[in-house]
Motif scaffolding. Structure first.
Motif, PDB file in Angstrom:
ATOM      1  N   GLU A 108     -17.182 -28.791   6.765  1.00 13.94           N
ATOM      2  CA  GLU A 108     -16.226 -29.437   5.852  1.00 13.94           C
ATOM      3  C   GLU A 108     -15.338 -30.422   6.594  1.00 13.94           C
ATOM      4  OE1 GLU A 108     -13.888 -26.514   3.832  1.00 13.94           O
ATOM      5  OE2 GLU A 108     -15.609 -25.201   3.654  1.00 13.94           O
ATOM      6  N   LYS A 109     -14.856 -29.962   7.752  1.00 18.21           N
ATOM      7  CA  LYS A 109     -13.889 -30.753   8.500  1.00 18.21           C
ATOM      8  C   LYS A 109     -14.519 -32.023   9.041  1.00 18.21           C
ATOM      9  CE  LYS A 109     -10.171 -29.860  11.812  1.00 18.21           C
ATOM     10  NZ  LYS A 109      -9.677 -28.887  12.795  1.00 18.21           N
ATOM     11  N   ALA A 110     -15.816 -31.899   9.366  1.00 17.66           N
ATOM     12  CA  ALA A 110     -16.566 -32.997   9.982  1.00 17.66           C
ATOM     13  C   ALA A 110     -15.900 -33.413  11.280  1.00 17.66           C
ATOM     14  CB  ALA A 110     -16.694 -34.173   9.014  1.00 17.66           C
ATOM     15  N   LYS A 111     -16.322 -34.509  11.807  1.00 18.66           N
ATOM     16  CA  LYS A 111     -15.762 -34.980  13.070  1.00 18.66           C
ATOM     17  C   LYS A 111     -15.404 -36.442  12.922  1.00 18.66           C
ATOM     18  CE  LYS A 111     -14.781 -34.966  17.496  1.00 18.66           C
ATOM     19  NZ  LYS A 111     -13.583 -34.275  18.004  1.00 18.66           N
ATOM     20  N   ILE A 112     -14.141 -36.746  13.108  1.00 13.04           N
ATOM     21  CA  ILE A 112     -13.720 -38.144  13.104  1.00 13.04           C
ATOM     22  C   ILE A 112     -13.497 -38.556  14.549  1.00 13.04           C
ATOM     23  CG2 ILE A 112     -12.004 -39.802  12.314  1.00 13.04           C
ATOM     24  CD1 ILE A 112     -11.428 -37.977   9.951  1.00 13.04           C
ATOM     25  N   HIS A 113     -14.348 -39.443  15.034  1.00 18.48           N
ATOM     26  CA  HIS A 113     -14.183 -39.968  16.383  1.00 18.48           C
ATOM     27  C   HIS A 113     -13.082 -41.021  16.350  1.00 18.48           C
ATOM     28  CE1 HIS A 113     -17.770 -37.936  17.862  1.00 18.48           C
ATOM     29  NE2 HIS A 113     -18.385 -38.308  16.757  1.00 18.48           N
ATOM     30  N   GLN A 114     -12.081 -40.858  17.202  1.00 19.32           N
ATOM     31  CA  GLN A 114     -10.939 -41.771  17.207  1.00 19.32           C
ATOM     32  C   GLN A 114     -10.811 -42.446  18.571  1.00 19.32           C
ATOM     33  OE1 GLN A 114      -7.322 -39.729  15.546  1.00 19.32           O
ATOM     34  NE2 GLN A 114      -8.709 -37.994  15.374  1.00 19.32           N
ATOM     35  N   TRP A 115     -10.549 -43.734  18.555  1.00 17.06           N
ATOM     36  CA  TRP A 115     -10.200 -44.433  19.788  1.00 17.06           C
ATOM     37  C   TRP A 115      -9.423 -45.692  19.447  1.00 17.06           C
ATOM     38  CZ3 TRP A 115     -15.581 -44.533  18.432  1.00 17.06           C
ATOM     39  CH2 TRP A 115     -16.119 -45.787  18.157  1.00 17.06           C
ATOM     40  N   LEU A 116      -8.935 -46.376  20.470  1.00 19.47           N
ATOM     41  CA  LEU A 116      -8.177 -47.608  20.244  1.00 19.47           C
ATOM     42  C   LEU A 116      -8.637 -48.713  21.196  1.00 19.47           C
ATOM     43  CD1 LEU A 116      -5.851 -47.978  22.657  1.00 19.47           C
ATOM     44  CD2 LEU A 116      -4.785 -46.095  21.409  1.00 19.47           C
ATOM     45  N   HIS A 117      -8.417 -49.946  20.749  1.00 20.90           N
ATOM     46  CA  HIS A 117      -8.624 -51.126  21.573  1.00 20.90           C
ATOM     47  C   HIS A 117      -7.270 -51.794  21.769  1.00 20.90           C
ATOM     48  CE1 HIS A 117     -13.026 -51.203  21.572  1.00 20.90           C
ATOM     49  NE2 HIS A 117     -12.970 -50.845  20.297  1.00 20.90           N
ATOM     50  N   LEU A 118      -6.901 -52.072  22.989  1.00 26.37           N
ATOM     51  CA  LEU A 118      -5.650 -52.773  23.264  1.00 26.37           C
ATOM     52  C   LEU A 118      -5.858 -54.272  23.072  1.00 26.37           C
ATOM     53  CD1 LEU A 118      -4.674 -50.696  26.394  1.00 26.37           C
ATOM     54  CD2 LEU A 118      -3.611 -50.575  24.158  1.00 26.37           C
ATOM     55  N   ALA A 119      -4.860 -54.920  22.466  1.00 22.16           N
ATOM     56  CA  ALA A 119      -4.980 -56.343  22.123  1.00 22.16           C
ATOM     57  C   ALA A 119      -3.780 -57.123  22.643  1.00 22.16           C
ATOM     58  CB  ALA A 119      -5.093 -56.502  20.607  1.00 22.16           C
ATOM     59  N   ASP A 120      -4.025 -58.385  22.998  1.00 21.85           N
ATOM     60  CA  ASP A 120      -2.956 -59.248  23.508  1.00 21.85           C
ATOM     61  C   ASP A 120      -2.106 -59.843  22.392  1.00 21.85           C
ATOM     62  OD1 ASP A 120      -3.911 -58.951  26.145  1.00 21.85           O
ATOM     63  OD2 ASP A 120      -5.355 -60.564  25.874  1.00 21.85           O
ATOM     64  N   SER A 121      -2.722 -60.078  21.224  1.00 17.71           N
ATOM     65  CA  SER A 121      -2.036 -60.836  20.174  1.00 17.71           C
ATOM     66  C   SER A 121      -2.721 -60.606  18.832  1.00 17.71           C
ATOM     67  CB  SER A 121      -2.106 -62.334  20.508  1.00 17.71           C
ATOM     68  OG  SER A 121      -3.481 -62.756  20.514  1.00 17.71           O
ATOM     69  N   PHE A 122      -2.156 -61.197  17.794  1.00 21.21           N
ATOM     70  CA  PHE A 122      -2.739 -61.132  16.449  1.00 21.21           C
ATOM     71  C   PHE A 122      -4.149 -61.719  16.449  1.00 21.21           C
ATOM     72  CE2 PHE A 122      -3.662 -62.842  12.249  1.00 21.21           C
ATOM     73  CZ  PHE A 122      -3.246 -61.835  11.387  1.00 21.21           C
ATOM     74  N   ASP A 123      -4.304 -62.905  17.058  1.00 17.90           N
ATOM     75  CA  ASP A 123      -5.618 -63.554  17.086  1.00 17.90           C
ATOM     76  C   ASP A 123      -6.635 -62.723  17.856  1.00 17.90           C
ATOM     77  OD1 ASP A 123      -4.700 -65.657  15.585  1.00 17.90           O
ATOM     78  OD2 ASP A 123      -4.266 -66.944  17.299  1.00 17.90           O
ATOM     79  N   HIS A 124      -6.187 -62.076  18.914  1.00 20.68           N
ATOM     80  CA  HIS A 124      -7.068 -61.192  19.685  1.00 20.68           C
ATOM     81  C   HIS A 124      -7.539 -60.033  18.803  1.00 20.68           C
ATOM     82  CE1 HIS A 124      -7.706 -58.695  23.628  1.00 20.68           C
ATOM     83  NE2 HIS A 124      -8.831 -59.020  23.045  1.00 20.68           N
ATOM     84  N   ILE A 183     -10.862 -46.463  14.299  1.00 19.85           N
ATOM     85  CA  ILE A 183     -10.574 -47.366  15.416  1.00 19.85           C
ATOM     86  C   ILE A 183      -9.245 -48.058  15.157  1.00 19.85           C
ATOM     87  CG2 ILE A 183     -11.377 -49.363  16.742  1.00 19.85           C
ATOM     88  CD1 ILE A 183     -14.227 -48.710  15.726  1.00 19.85           C
ATOM     89  N   SER A 184      -8.366 -48.060  16.139  1.00 25.88           N
ATOM     90  CA  SER A 184      -7.060 -48.708  16.009  1.00 25.88           C
ATOM     91  C   SER A 184      -6.971 -49.894  16.950  1.00 25.88           C
ATOM     92  CB  SER A 184      -5.937 -47.709  16.326  1.00 25.88           C
ATOM     93  OG  SER A 184      -5.955 -46.638  15.405  1.00 25.88           O
ATOM     94  N   LEU A 185      -6.435 -51.006  16.437  1.00 22.60           N
ATOM     95  CA  LEU A 185      -6.224 -52.215  17.236  1.00 22.60           C
ATOM     96  C   LEU A 185      -4.734 -52.275  17.562  1.00 22.60           C
ATOM     97  CD1 LEU A 185      -8.486 -54.644  15.158  1.00 22.60           C
ATOM     98  CD2 LEU A 185      -9.125 -53.068  16.993  1.00 22.60           C
ATOM     99  N   VAL A 186      -4.410 -52.200  18.848  1.00 24.44           N
ATOM    100  CA  VAL A 186      -3.044 -51.893  19.261  1.00 24.44           C
ATOM    101  C   VAL A 186      -2.474 -52.978  20.176  1.00 24.44           C
ATOM    102  CG1 VAL A 186      -1.621 -50.210  20.501  1.00 24.44           C
ATOM    103  CG2 VAL A 186      -3.540 -49.422  19.092  1.00 24.44           C
ATOM    104  N   GLU A 187      -1.332 -53.544  19.771  1.00 20.56           N
ATOM    105  CA  GLU A 187      -0.594 -54.465  20.639  1.00 20.56           C
ATOM    106  C   GLU A 187       0.473 -53.677  21.401  1.00 20.56           C
ATOM    107  OE1 GLU A 187       0.276 -58.517  19.008  1.00 20.56           O
ATOM    108  OE2 GLU A 187      -0.323 -57.569  17.116  1.00 20.56           O
ATOM    109  N   ALA A 188       1.086 -54.340  22.377  1.00 24.35           N
ATOM    110  CA  ALA A 188       2.071 -53.659  23.237  1.00 24.35           C
ATOM    111  C   ALA A 188       3.196 -53.026  22.419  1.00 24.35           C
ATOM    112  CB  ALA A 188       2.631 -54.644  24.255  1.00 24.35           C
TER     113      ALA A 188
END
Length: 412
Positions: free
Chosen positions: A214-230, A345-350
């Motif tokens: 039921e719970k399944a598996k959600i794989h989570q990670w992030l990508h660090l980004a320099d800016s909005f355009d990145h 997947i999360s796109l993350v700025e500073a």
């Protein structure tokens, strides 16, 4: 099996027609307790069968105690968003398809005239958003005195969205009810616990611990980004990957949703989009386009975080990070549903790093940092050090330390 709950044959037949094989953990906990008439405070992750857990006992009550005269609804389900209200109403119709139970739905964002039949003819189960229902109560078009069972779904989100006053008033109007059930994805906030004490009487507390399936598996990670355009370039790269079959992209502002949807179309990635001020017919059309696979990408604000109920979403992408950790949990709950695996997947700025720290504490795990080589971040704050660089630095530090120690030994 569902037969263990002593449900009416008409409900068991509908369950069979829908294709439910056996109860989920939240259904096993809630249905027997709710059928005794007790107040219920329940916590369960999204996608674990929570809706059927409260609709089945409510429908059984209506069958056990048939209506003796026409009138207003006897069961009221309050929910925070239009999309979720429509989904619950659809589920109610499926579960009661072999009975004479009549369901209706009242939400904002639609013409007042469309609710005329619900307000003037007999309805047994009503699913509603608090704002529009409160309008009808104030205008004396709706009478809550006939409500016997009150169900408050997604209570934590309801409070976050500022519905506390409306719900309090509706609870007061329905004070002759026999039973109240309150459901929340999380009970970590003091607000939900305080609220539950005000509306529930001697409740049984039920917390689901879903099975692995039921719970399944959600794989989570992030990508660090320099800016909005990145971030935009990272998003385009991810959405073009072969394993992304159906995705929901979350942004915090309407303007960002509109920009991204235009950008995706320009890049030959057709999508639907969803945000708060859209007319109801356009919102429903957007959801239907994703459900029917006419498009495989939905760009949305958090209005969709609770109301989008599609089992085969493979990816959730946070283009903007949510402001609160619990909203992150609700967003990623759009994937990994009904036992399927999912990816978030999360796109993350500073400037997002403080909320990342909160999220990691909230989910009790560190989100891995990943890199798309051709889009490696350039800013020092965002750069992920390569292992070689770490080794060289460590070796250099050891060499310098050894030299210092050698000099000290000579002096002695």
């Amino acid at each position: 099996m569902f037969e263990q709950f002593d449900l009416d044959q008409a409900l068991l037949g509908a369950i069979n027609n829908i294709g439910f094989k056996k109860p989920t953990s939240i259904q096993q906990l809630v249905v027997p307790e709710a059928m005794t008439g007790k107040d219920v405070l329940a916590s369960a992750p999204t996608g674990t069968g929570k809706t059927a857990a409260f609709l089945l006992p409510a429908a059984q009550h209506l069958l056990d105690y048939p209506r003796t005269k026409p009138g207003f609804p006897r069961v009221l389900v309050l929910t925070p968003t239009r999309e979720l209200a429509l989904q619950i109403h659809e589920d109610a119709e499926k579960l009661t398809a072999l009975t004479k139970i009549k369901s209706g739905v009242i939400t904002g964002g639609v013409n007042y005239g469309s609710h005329k039949e619900i307000l003037t003819s007999t309805t047994d189960i009503l699913v509603a958003t608090p704002g529009r229902l409160m309008e009808y109560i104030e205008n004396e078009q709706f009478d809550a005195r006939e409500i016997e069972i009150l169900i408050i779904d997604e209570a934590d989100r309801m409070l976050d969205m500022g519905f506390a006053e409306s719900i309090d008033r509706i609870v007061g109007e329905a004070r002759w009810r026999k039973q109240t059930m309150l459901f929340s994805a999380t009970l970590s906030g003091a607000g939900v616990i305080k609220f539950s004490k005000e509306v529930l009487t001697d409740p049984v507390f039920l917390e689901s611990n879903p099975s692995r399936k039921e719970k399944a598996k959600i794989h989570q990670w992030l990508h660090l980004a320099d800016s909005f355009d990145h971030k935009v370039n990272l998003l385009l790269n991810i959405l073009r990957q072969e394993d992304v079959k159906r995705a929901v992209v979350f942004a915090n502002k309407r303007e960002t949703v509109q920009y991204l949807s235009g950008k995706l179309y320009a890049e030959e990635l057709p999508c639907a989009w969803l945000e708060g001020k859209m007319p109801q017919d356009k919102r429903m059309n957007a959801v239907d386009r994703l459900k029917d696979a006419k498009v495989n990408i939905m760009v949305a604000t958090d209005v969709a975080a609770r109301g989008l109920d599609i089992d085969d979403i493979t990816h959730v992408i946070n283009f903007d990070m949510p402001r609160k950790a619990d909203i992150y949990l609700h967003r990623i709950g759009r994937t990994g549903r009904a036992g399927n695996k999912g990816t978030a997947i999360s796109l993350v700025e500073a400037h997002d790093m403080p909320v990342i720290a909160k999220i990691e504490r909230f989910v009790d795990e560190r989100l891995p940092r990943r890199v798309i080589e051709e889009l490696r971040p350039k800013n020092k704050e965002a750069r992920i050090p390569q292992k070689k660089a770490k080794v060289k630095k460590s070796a250099a530090q050891k060499k310098a330390k050894a030299k210092k120690q050698a000099k000290r030994s000579k002096k002695k």
